[in-house]
Write a protein that holds these residues in place. Structure first.
Motif, PDB file in Angstrom:
ATOM      1  N   GLU A  23       0.835  -1.213   0.000  1.00 33.42           N
ATOM      2  CA  GLU A  23       0.000   0.000   0.000  1.00 33.42           C
ATOM      3  C   GLU A  23       0.860   1.250   0.000  1.00 33.42           C
ATOM      4  O   GLU A  23       0.535   2.252  -0.636  1.00 33.42           O
ATOM      5  CB  GLU A  23      -0.909  -0.002   1.227  1.00 33.42           C
ATOM      6  CG  GLU A  23      -1.977  -1.080   1.178  1.00 33.42           C
ATOM      7  CD  GLU A  23      -2.758  -1.183   2.491  1.00 33.42           C
ATOM      8  OE1 GLU A  23      -3.687  -1.997   2.559  1.00 33.42           O
ATOM      9  OE2 GLU A  23      -2.431  -0.439   3.439  1.00 33.42           O
ATOM     10  N   HIS A  24       1.968   1.193   0.724  1.00 34.50           N
ATOM     11  CA  HIS A  24       2.891   2.331   0.734  1.00 34.50           C
ATOM     12  C   HIS A  24       3.431   2.605  -0.671  1.00 34.50           C
ATOM     13  O   HIS A  24       3.515   3.752  -1.109  1.00 34.50           O
ATOM     14  CB  HIS A  24       4.038   2.028   1.697  1.00 34.50           C
ATOM     15  CG  HIS A  24       5.119   3.081   1.713  1.00 34.50           C
ATOM     16  ND1 HIS A  24       4.868   4.406   2.058  1.00 34.50           N
ATOM     17  CD2 HIS A  24       6.434   3.004   1.416  1.00 34.50           C
ATOM     18  CE1 HIS A  24       5.976   5.079   1.962  1.00 34.50           C
ATOM     19  NE2 HIS A  24       6.940   4.254   1.560  1.00 34.50           N
ATOM     20  N   LEU A  27       0.718   4.250  -2.706  1.00 34.49           N
ATOM     21  CA  LEU A  27       0.590   5.673  -2.353  1.00 34.49           C
ATOM     22  C   LEU A  27       1.715   6.502  -2.959  1.00 34.49           C
ATOM     23  O   LEU A  27       1.514   7.629  -3.435  1.00 34.49           O
ATOM     24  CB  LEU A  27       0.588   5.824  -0.820  1.00 34.49           C
ATOM     25  CG  LEU A  27      -0.660   5.305  -0.110  1.00 34.49           C
ATOM     26  CD1 LEU A  27      -0.477   5.383   1.399  1.00 34.49           C
ATOM     27  CD2 LEU A  27      -1.899   6.070  -0.526  1.00 34.49           C
ATOM     28  N   LYS A 136      -0.122  14.710   3.456  1.00 31.18           N
ATOM     29  CA  LYS A 136      -0.784  13.478   3.887  1.00 31.18           C
ATOM     30  C   LYS A 136       0.098  12.272   3.619  1.00 31.18           C
ATOM     31  O   LYS A 136       0.300  11.411   4.484  1.00 31.18           O
ATOM     32  CB  LYS A 136      -2.117  13.336   3.157  1.00 31.18           C
ATOM     33  CG  LYS A 136      -2.862  12.062   3.506  1.00 31.18           C
ATOM     34  CD  LYS A 136      -4.138  11.956   2.709  1.00 31.18           C
ATOM     35  CE  LYS A 136      -4.853  10.626   2.987  1.00 31.18           C
ATOM     36  NZ  LYS A 136      -6.090  10.491   2.181  1.00 31.18           N
ATOM     37  N   PHE A 137       0.659  12.204   2.394  1.00 31.26           N
ATOM     38  CA  PHE A 137       1.519  11.074   2.047  1.00 31.26           C
ATOM     39  C   PHE A 137       2.791  11.073   2.891  1.00 31.26           C
ATOM     40  O   PHE A 137       3.300  10.019   3.264  1.00 31.26           O
ATOM     41  CB  PHE A 137       1.881  11.124   0.564  1.00 31.26           C
ATOM     42  CG  PHE A 137       0.740  10.754  -0.342  1.00 31.26           C
ATOM     43  CD1 PHE A 137      -0.318   9.985   0.128  1.00 31.26           C
ATOM     44  CD2 PHE A 137       0.714  11.184  -1.655  1.00 31.26           C
ATOM     45  CE1 PHE A 137      -1.381   9.641  -0.690  1.00 31.26           C
ATOM     46  CE2 PHE A 137      -0.350  10.845  -2.492  1.00 31.26           C
ATOM     47  CZ  PHE A 137      -1.397  10.070  -2.003  1.00 31.26           C
ATOM     48  N   ASN A 139       3.094  12.174   5.975  1.00 34.58           N
ATOM     49  CA  ASN A 139       2.761  11.673   7.308  1.00 34.58           C
ATOM     50  C   ASN A 139       2.603  10.154   7.300  1.00 34.58           C
ATOM     51  O   ASN A 139       3.102   9.450   8.186  1.00 34.58           O
ATOM     52  CB  ASN A 139       1.470  12.333   7.802  1.00 34.58           C
ATOM     53  CG  ASN A 139       1.653  13.819   8.084  1.00 34.58           C
ATOM     54  OD1 ASN A 139       2.765  14.248   8.380  1.00 34.58           O
ATOM     55  ND2 ASN A 139       0.597  14.593   7.976  1.00 34.58           N
ATOM     56  N   GLU A 140       1.878   9.642   6.272  1.00 30.79           N
ATOM     57  CA  GLU A 140       1.689   8.196   6.191  1.00 30.79           C
ATOM     58  C   GLU A 140       3.015   7.479   5.971  1.00 30.79           C
ATOM     59  O   GLU A 140       3.260   6.406   6.531  1.00 30.79           O
ATOM     60  CB  GLU A 140       0.719   7.866   5.049  1.00 30.79           C
ATOM     61  CG  GLU A 140      -0.710   8.340   5.338  1.00 30.79           C
ATOM     62  CD  GLU A 140      -1.658   8.018   4.189  1.00 30.79           C
ATOM     63  OE1 GLU A 140      -1.165   7.528   3.151  1.00 30.79           O
ATOM     64  OE2 GLU A 140      -2.866   8.248   4.338  1.00 30.79           O
ATOM     65  N   LYS A 141       3.879   8.088   5.149  1.00 28.20           N
ATOM     66  CA  LYS A 141       5.193   7.477   4.906  1.00 28.20           C
ATOM     67  C   LYS A 141       6.001   7.405   6.200  1.00 28.20           C
ATOM     68  O   LYS A 141       6.647   6.396   6.492  1.00 28.20           O
ATOM     69  CB  LYS A 141       5.942   8.299   3.861  1.00 28.20           C
ATOM     70  CG  LYS A 141       7.343   7.771   3.572  1.00 28.20           C
ATOM     71  CD  LYS A 141       8.058   8.659   2.577  1.00 28.20           C
ATOM     72  CE  LYS A 141       9.486   8.149   2.333  1.00 28.20           C
ATOM     73  NZ  LYS A 141      10.217   9.043   1.414  1.00 28.20           N
ATOM     74  N   LYS A 143       4.828   7.263   9.289  1.00 33.16           N
ATOM     75  CA  LYS A 143       4.274   6.237  10.169  1.00 33.16           C
ATOM     76  C   LYS A 143       4.695   4.844   9.711  1.00 33.16           C
ATOM     77  O   LYS A 143       5.046   3.983  10.518  1.00 33.16           O
ATOM     78  CB  LYS A 143       2.748   6.346  10.185  1.00 33.16           C
ATOM     79  CG  LYS A 143       2.240   7.618  10.867  1.00 33.16           C
ATOM     80  CD  LYS A 143       0.723   7.693  10.813  1.00 33.16           C
ATOM     81  CE  LYS A 143       0.214   8.968  11.465  1.00 33.16           C
ATOM     82  NZ  LYS A 143      -1.268   9.067  11.380  1.00 33.16           N
ATOM     83  N   LEU A 144       4.611   4.610   8.384  1.00 31.78           N
ATOM     84  CA  LEU A 144       4.995   3.294   7.859  1.00 31.78           C
ATOM     85  C   LEU A 144       6.474   3.002   8.096  1.00 31.78           C
ATOM     86  O   LEU A 144       6.854   1.875   8.424  1.00 31.78           O
ATOM     87  CB  LEU A 144       4.682   3.229   6.361  1.00 31.78           C
ATOM     88  CG  LEU A 144       3.196   3.145   6.000  1.00 31.78           C
ATOM     89  CD1 LEU A 144       3.014   3.255   4.491  1.00 31.78           C
ATOM     90  CD2 LEU A 144       2.581   1.852   6.510  1.00 31.78           C
TER      91      LEU A 144
END
Length: 259
Positions: A23-24, A27, A136-137, A139-141, A143-144
């Motif tokens: 999923e990463h 994205l 947004k990406f 932040n998600e990156k 966290k991952l």
């Protein structure tokens, strides 16, 4: 059971971490596509703005020329009112036409200015969308990446415990087999001593010599087996320490029949 069950709390079922990585990647690909679309839209907007600015400049120059012509006609008509009395109607029509041209250029300028303003609004909207998506990406990156790092640390710790457990099992098997073989050697040596004691009698010596030789050969074979077992277990333990896998198996023991 190492690495065959879900790794809590990061996995509810086996393969969650791999799915999160996929999923990463998706994205990241979407972010790259959004950046490419934004760059294309920005390039087109800049080209259109440049073209509109060029048209605005041309219209402004034409307006200035028309205004100069209008002033010239006013001055010329006042200076030669009597001479050009017959041409008054024509001059008025020309003046009207020039005023219409000036108004047309003025309307064109306003339309171009409105178009430029609309393009700027579209550009700002796209820029804001891009920045929001990028944040947004990002932040998600982050966290991952934190989850991946923690998972890697936990995986390394599990590997260390697994290696320690394998070494403990191999050491236990080694000590067990050595204890059995040493017990066999001790019993055989006891029998050998008893036979040698009995062979001290001259009458019994010829009868017991073959048995004594058999027990000596048996003890020699068992000692070789002991050395082989100890060496192979040590080799397996060194392989486990160096990171090898599938080494957790017992060393094959050859059953040496006793005399």
């Amino acid at each position: 059971e190492t690495n065959t069950l879900p790794f809590h709390p990061f996995e509810n079922q086996q393969g969650d971490i791999l799915r999160m990585e996929k999923e990463h990647q998706v994205l990241k690909e979407q972010l790259r596509e959004a950046e490419e679309k934004f760059e294309q839209l920005q390039s087109r907007s800049l080209e259109e703005i440049g073209a509109l600015e060029e048209l605005l400049k041309k219209s402004t120059e034409e307006t200035k020329v028309s205004q100069n012509e209008l002033d010239w006609f006013h001055q010329d008509s006042e200076a030669q009112m009597k001479k050009w009395q017959q041409e008054k109607k024509e001059n008025r029509e020309n003046l009207k036409a020039l005023r219409g041209t000036a108004k047309k250029h003025s309307d064109t300028n306003e339309r171009y200015l409105k178009t430029i303003d609309d393009k700027e609004k579209q550009y700002n909207a796209c820029l804001n969308t891009f920045l929001e998506t990028s944040n947004k990406f990002a932040n998600e990156k982050g966290k991952l990446e934190e989850l991946i790092k923690k998972s890697q640390d936990d995986s390394q710790e599990c590997e260390k415990r697994a290696v320690k457990a394998e070494l403990s099992v191999l050491q236990t098997w080694k000590e067990t087999e050595i204890w059995k073989l040493k017990g066999t050697i001790a019993k055989a040596e006891g029998n050998l001593r008893m036979l040698k004691a009995l062979s001290s009698s001259a009458s019994a010596a010829p009868v017991l010599k073959s048995q004594i030789d058999s027990w000596e050969i048996f003890i020699s074979n068992v000692k070789k087996q002991l050395e082989k077992v100890e060496a192979e277990y040590e080799e397996k333990m060194e392989l486990v320490k160096s990171g090898a896998r599938n080494c957790l198996s017992k060393v094959e023991i050859v059953d040496v029949p006793s005399p």
